[in-house]
Design a protein around this motif. Structure first.
Motif, PDB file in Angstrom:
ATOM      1  N   TYR A 108      -5.057  -4.624  -0.940  1.00 26.18           N
ATOM      2  CA  TYR A 108      -4.847  -3.233  -1.348  1.00 26.18           C
ATOM      3  C   TYR A 108      -4.402  -3.068  -2.765  1.00 26.18           C
ATOM      4  CZ  TYR A 108      -3.842   1.640  -0.806  1.00 26.18           C
ATOM      5  OH  TYR A 108      -3.855   3.228  -1.064  1.00 26.18           O
ATOM      6  N   TRP A 111      -7.637  -3.543  -4.834  1.00 22.24           N
ATOM      7  CA  TRP A 111      -8.245  -2.543  -4.641  1.00 22.24           C
ATOM      8  C   TRP A 111      -8.054  -1.207  -5.369  1.00 22.24           C
ATOM      9  CZ3 TRP A 111     -12.639  -0.512  -2.393  1.00 22.24           C
ATOM     10  CH2 TRP A 111     -12.977   0.634  -2.264  1.00 22.24           C
ATOM     11  N   CYS A 112      -6.658  -0.938  -5.284  1.00 23.33           N
ATOM     12  CA  CYS A 112      -6.283   0.286  -6.398  1.00 23.33           C
ATOM     13  C   CYS A 112      -6.187   0.129  -7.994  1.00 23.33           C
ATOM     14  CB  CYS A 112      -4.638   0.587  -5.896  1.00 23.33           C
ATOM     15  SG  CYS A 112      -4.557   1.379  -3.758  1.00 23.33           S
ATOM     16  N   ILE A 151     -10.780  -1.414   2.382  1.00 21.60           N
ATOM     17  CA  ILE A 151      -9.932  -1.911   1.029  1.00 21.60           C
ATOM     18  C   ILE A 151     -10.706  -2.973   0.243  1.00 21.60           C
ATOM     19  CG2 ILE A 151      -7.583  -0.764   1.684  1.00 21.60           C
ATOM     20  CD1 ILE A 151      -6.692  -3.588   2.619  1.00 21.60           C
ATOM     21  N   THR A 340      -8.522   4.820   2.844  1.00 22.96           N
ATOM     22  CA  THR A 340      -7.325   5.264   2.014  1.00 22.96           C
ATOM     23  C   THR A 340      -7.562   6.560   1.085  1.00 22.96           C
ATOM     24  OG1 THR A 340      -7.799   3.729   0.114  1.00 22.96           O
ATOM     25  CG2 THR A 340      -6.546   2.975   2.167  1.00 22.96           C
ATOM     26  N   ASP A 342      -6.432   6.500  -2.113  1.00 18.96           N
ATOM     27  CA  ASP A 342      -6.198   6.354  -3.678  1.00 18.96           C
ATOM     28  C   ASP A 342      -7.023   7.130  -4.329  1.00 18.96           C
ATOM     29  OD1 ASP A 342      -7.967   4.280  -2.074  1.00 18.96           O
ATOM     30  OD2 ASP A 342      -8.306   3.764  -4.200  1.00 18.96           O
ATOM     31  N   GLY A 458      -1.382  -0.957  -6.004  1.00 20.60           N
ATOM     32  CA  GLY A 458      -1.176   0.056  -4.886  1.00 20.60           C
ATOM     33  C   GLY A 458       0.180   0.377  -4.541  1.00 20.60           C
TER      34      GLY A 458
END
Ligand SMILES: Cc1ncc(C[n+]2csc(CCOP(=O)(O)OP(=O)(O)O)c2C)c(N)n1
Ligand SMILES: [Mg+2]
Length: 602
Positions: A108, A111-112, A151, A340, A342, A458
């Motif tokens: 995650y 990913w962010c 994610i 999510t 984000d 994240g």
């Protein structure tokens, strides 16, 4: 910098093979080699015993070399840090369901952070008649990628040996294509252990390479240039610009051409702090005045255009400036998913540009140069003078604020960050992590991403030690000094990363901002207790790491690394830092444990 001799692990006995892949997992290793993957971070498991055997006995633990980690979350954060420092994607290989679930938090984070990580795993066998009782059943999932599908950019589980190359090439390409991100490819143990046909042709990976990032729309660029050149007060919010050092240099040129203040929103180091147009700490003031806002890959453009959050009510007021125009340069639209949030709140934008800042900035600079006329130039020159004076006054205020925190009973964060800066500024340093702007505003003079990799991710406590370790791995033979300032809480979450640092001789200076607390949350408990009229003194319950205090230097020494501290007084700090730097120059990782006061005193 002298780097201690490395302990690259070579197989005890090199397997005498013809160079032809024999097994499905040999093919997996061939593909990673063709894609020029230098390292694979692993925590072993039987669901990839085929891959592990091929890595050791087929490709002789070279390109990729396996890097052993002691928790799966570290494998992925290490790969993330490696990419942030080198620009090259890495692989993480994790065991079936359990290993994959252990990586979820750091996937995650990647990913962010829009960082490519190629995560590989094993499962099965999917043929239930071939499963060992119990263990193969608990370690098998139907479409294992489901666990991380929300994610990752993509996941796959090839159904035959012949489809392995496509799966790996597609995974690699999707991961690195902007907006970049993690992908997960899972291999059935039976496929890894299946014998290949006698002759096998590997694909020409050059014919499957990723495309260049998209170019911005010319009409939108011209519109943006007109707005910027005619603005009374333009303002740039710089997000992930620092993913490219060249993009930061072009942003400097653009800011200077327009006399445009720049606020670095923090996800990378996107503007030089010594520059007269760096107004990062005056975001709100400038937002109120700006008639044109240029957002460059800002992860949360809407949020960045709000007044500071009131942490008691959790609310922040959106600034409504009459006739303010907003330009947004970003490719994030292409990655948003539904799992999510984000993606953040939807910003109102007048000129949307679907491209990254590295591609857009040189073209925008050119358009702005062409759009300049005498009237605009005169306005810009007047603005420039006023801005230079404003920033000098701001820096003076910042220095005075840091000075007030200089001699405290316990070391303040401001003092800690200032002393670290003093200790490294004469070296060929690079901050791999450290909230320098928050801790000691206006003190460190950072030229750009070549000196600080920035923040971002994240917000996962525990991801940072692996991340700085990965950056250290990328910088290991560069002669540079990797430096980071870590919280005591986040360090404890992945303290075992020190073993990997020791074993693979990954140098780095880790300074622990040890306030004996998960202070960020202590602060929240303080706020909510006060709001509810309850005793705020109880904020320390189940928050403080005291009784016993964690002795980071002692832990460090158990791994054979250089530990300093606990440093309890400011007078001891410069000496501890300089001894630690000397150890890092010898190729070691050094940890300096500094007892600091909580931020409530600031
Ligand atoms: C995985 C995870 N768990 C919990 C949190 C909540 N959290 C945010 S900051 C923080 C405190 C971290 O402590 P430390 O690293 O010592 O930093 P400090 O705030 O004390 O400077 C916590 C627990 C989180 N962000 N991520
Ligand atoms: Mg802490």
């Amino acid at each position: 910098m002298a780097i201690a001799e490395r302990r690259t692990e070579v197989p005890v006995k090199v397997h005498d093979q013809s160079g032809e892949p024999e097994w499905g997992s040999d093919l997996i290793m061939d593909m990673l080699r063709l894609l020029d993957i230098e390292y694979a971070a692993v925590l072993p498991g039987s669901t990839f015993r085929g891959i592990h055997d091929s890595a050791v006995n087929y490709t002789a633990n070279q390109r990729p070399e396996f890097i052993l980690c002691n928790h799966e979350m570290i494998t992925v954060s290490l790969a993330r840090g490696y990419f942030r420092a080198s620009g090259k994607p890495m692989v993480a290989i994790v065991h079936n369901v359990v290993g994959l679930l252990n990586t979820a938090m750091t996937i995650y984070d990647a990913w962010c952070d829009r960082v490519p990580v190629i995560i590989l795993g094993g499962t099965g066998p999917l043929d239930s008649t071939a499963r060992r009782p119990w263990i193969d059943w608990i370690h098998t999932a139907n479409v294992q990628g489901n666990f991380v599908r929300g994610i990752t950019k993509w996941d796959d589980q090839p159904g035959s040996v012949a489809s392995i190359p496509e799966s790996i090439m597609r995974g690699h390409r999707i991961a690195v294509t902007e907006p970049a991100g993690p992908v997960y490819v899972c291999f059935d143990v039976d496929l890894q252990e299946e014998a290949l046909p006698n002759s096998y042709t590997l694909p020409d990976v050059g014919r499957y390479r990723p495309a260049a990032p998209p170019e911005p729309d010319r009409g939108a660029l011209r519109e943006a240039a007109q707005l910027l050149v005619r603005a009374e007060m333009p303002l740039c919010l710089a997000g992930r610009v620092g993913a490219s050092a060249q993009a930061v240099r072009t942003l400097v040129e653009l800011a200077e051409l327009l006399a445009m203040p720049v606020v670095d929103t923090g996800t990378r180091w996107s503007f030089p702090t010594p520059h007269a147009l760096d107004f990062t700490d005056m975001r709100t003031d400038f937002l109120r005045q700006a008639d044109v806002v240029l957002g460059l890959e800002v992860m949360d453009l809407h949020g960045s255009m709000r007044l500071p959050v009131n942490y008691t009510t959790r609310r922040a007021e959106v600034l409504e400036v009459e006739n303010q125009k907003v330009i947004s340069v970003s490719v994030d639209e292409l990655i948003h998913g539904g799992q999510t949030t984000d993606f953040q709140a939807l910003p109102a934008v007048d000129v949307p540009i679907l491209a990254n800042s590295a591609v857009t900035l040189p073209l925008l600079l050119e358009e702005c140069r062409q759009a300049l006329d005498a009237g605009a130039q005169a306005r810009i020159d007047r603005r420039r003078q006023a801005l230079v004076e404003k920033q000098a006054a701001q820096r003076q205020k910042q220095r005075e604020a840091v000075q007030k925190l200089w001699d405290r009973p316990q070391i303040s964060e401001a003092r800690l960050a200032s002393d670290v800066w003093q200790a490294v500024k004469g070296e060929d340093f690079i901050f791999t992590w450290g909230r320098l702007r928050r801790m000691a505003p206006g003190v460190a003079e950072i030229s750009g991403p070549e000196q600080h990799l920035g923040e971002g991710g994240g917000g996962a406590v525990g991801a940072t030690p692996g991340m700085v370790l990965g950056a250290g791995l990328a910088l290991r033979d560069s002669g540079r000094l990797p430096v980071c300032i870590l919280g005591d809480g986040e360090t404890m979450s992945s303290i075992q990363a020190l073993w990997t640092a020791a074993h693979y001789h990954i140098p780095g200076l880790w300074v622990i901002n040890n306030n004996h607390s998960y202070y960020n949350d202590e602060n929240h408990q303080d706020l909510i207790a006060k709001f509810r009229n309850r005793p705020p003194e109880n904020k320390t319950v189940a928050m403080r790491m005291q009784d016993p205090e964690v002795d980071f230097a002692a832990i460090t020494k158990t791994f054979g690394l250089h530990g300093e501290g606990p440093v309890k007084s400011a007078a001891e700090l410069p000496g501890a830092l300089s001894r630690a730097i000397a150890a890092v120059k010898e190729g070691q990782l050094a940890v300096v444990d500094v007892w600091t006061e909580t931020r409530e005193h600031a």
